[in-house]
Design an enzyme around this catalytic site. Structure first.
Site, PDB file in Angstrom:
ATOM      1  CB  SER A 148       2.682  12.264 -14.698  1.00  0.00           C
ATOM      2  OG  SER A 148       1.899  13.436 -14.618  1.00  0.00           O
ATOM      3  CG  ASP A 161      -1.803   1.174   1.355  1.00  0.00           C
ATOM      4  OD1 ASP A 161      -1.616   2.156   0.617  1.00  0.00           O
ATOM      5  OD2 ASP A 161      -2.705   1.142   2.214  1.00  0.00           O
ATOM      6  CG  ASN A 172       1.372   1.797 -12.793  1.00  0.00           C
ATOM      7  OD1 ASN A 172       0.904   2.499 -13.691  1.00  0.00           O
ATOM      8  ND2 ASN A 172       0.739   0.720 -12.337  1.00  0.00           N
ATOM      9  CB  THR A 204      -6.445   0.749 -17.345  1.00  0.00           C
ATOM     10  OG1 THR A 204      -7.024   1.998 -16.935  1.00  0.00           O
ATOM     11  CG2 THR A 204      -5.247   1.003 -18.247  1.00  0.00           C
ATOM     12  CE  LYS A 244      -1.908  10.172 -11.948  1.00  0.00           C
ATOM     13  NZ  LYS A 244      -1.009   9.028 -11.637  1.00  0.00           N
ATOM     14  CE1 TYR A 254      -5.585   9.882 -11.938  1.00  0.00           C
ATOM     15  CE2 TYR A 254      -5.430  11.516 -13.694  1.00  0.00           C
ATOM     16  CZ  TYR A 254      -5.184  10.239 -13.208  1.00  0.00           C
ATOM     17  OH  TYR A 254      -4.519   9.328 -14.000  1.00  0.00           O
TER      18      TYR A 254
END
Length: 257
Positions: free
Chosen positions: A146, A66, A93, A195, A164, A160
């Site tokens: 990123s 984690d 990632n 994904t 990034k 988000y």
């Protein structure tokens, strides 16, 4: 996939149980690397490690990590050094999608959770990896995840987007700080990729929405995990030996307009 040679190299991949992480871990192994696959999803992470061991030239172990827990992250690096003798490559990632709301409507716990994984989690991994890489003769290479949304704004995704963008600042700074110790630090900025993260966001399960998102890319489609994995492997290869502090964008022109 291009032809890379990572024989005798060891890589760690956070968020390696699915999507881009899974594909990258497998590609590293196919190129001969030993891989420490990490994730919070133990079952799928173990499956990736088993697939690598059964079907590739590389070797793999799975570690539950984690990235909001520094002890977990340090254990990941310790596993790489104890199992395989060192740490040459890291792909940070692991990430989550974050809340869909205007900036003023995001709840504090949602904001902190998104930053906690997508930015602070990258920093934790980077910190542990740098400690190992600067303690060995040949340094190493690090790639941070990123996004194209680390380069532009995107309505409804403030947490988000902020995380990034932060990853790029961290990457550029660390690249300068550790170049003298033979450690290269770069970032990858994918467009929208097929994904599980997009599944969770409802993009790939909504035909109309998927069409709108696909239309933001010049080739009128979403990217594939293997297209990002191939770029990550290049950043970690000798072919990218003069590439440092780069935000490599793989987005079919999303940011070109």
């Amino acid at each position: 996939m291009a032809d890379y040679d990572f024989a005798d190299k060891t890589a760690v991949v956070t968020g390696g149980a699915s999507g881009i992480g899974r594909e990258t871990a497998i590609q590293f192994a196919e190129a001969g690397a030993n891989v420490v696959v990490t994730d919070v999803d133990d079952e799928r992470g173990e499956d990736v490690a088993s697939e690598i061991n059964d079907e590739t030239e590389g070797a793999a172990v799975f570690v539950h990590v984690d990235v909001t827990d520094m002890d977990d992250v340090e254990a990941m690096v310790e596993t790489a050094t104890e199992e395989f003798g060192g740490l040459d490559i890291a792909f940070n990632n692991a990430g989550i999608g974050g809340p869909e709301a205007h900036a003023g409507d995001v709840e504090e716990d949602e904001w902190l959770a998104t930053i906690g994984v997508n930015l602070n989690g990258v920093w934790r991994a980077l910190k542990a990896e740098l400690d190992a890489m600067t303690d060995q003769e040949e340094g190493g290479t690090i790639v941070n995840m990123s996004s194209v949304l680390g380069q532009v704004g995107f309505e409804g995704s403030s947490a988000y987007v902020a995380a990034k963008h932060g990853v790029l600042g961290l990457t550029k700074t660390a690249a300068w700080e550790y170049a003298g110790e033979d450690v290269r630090v770069n970032a990858i900025c994918p467009g929208f990729i097929e994904t599980p993260l997009l599944d969770e966001a409802g993009i790939t399960t909504n035909e109309e929405l998927q069409g709108q998102i696909a239309g933001m890319h010049s080739q009128q489609r979403l990217g594939k995990p293997e297209e990002i994995a191939d770029a990550v492997l290049w950043l970690c290869s000798e072919g990218a030996s003069f590439t440092n502090g780069e935000a490599l964008t793989v987005d079919s022109g999303f940011t070109s307009r």
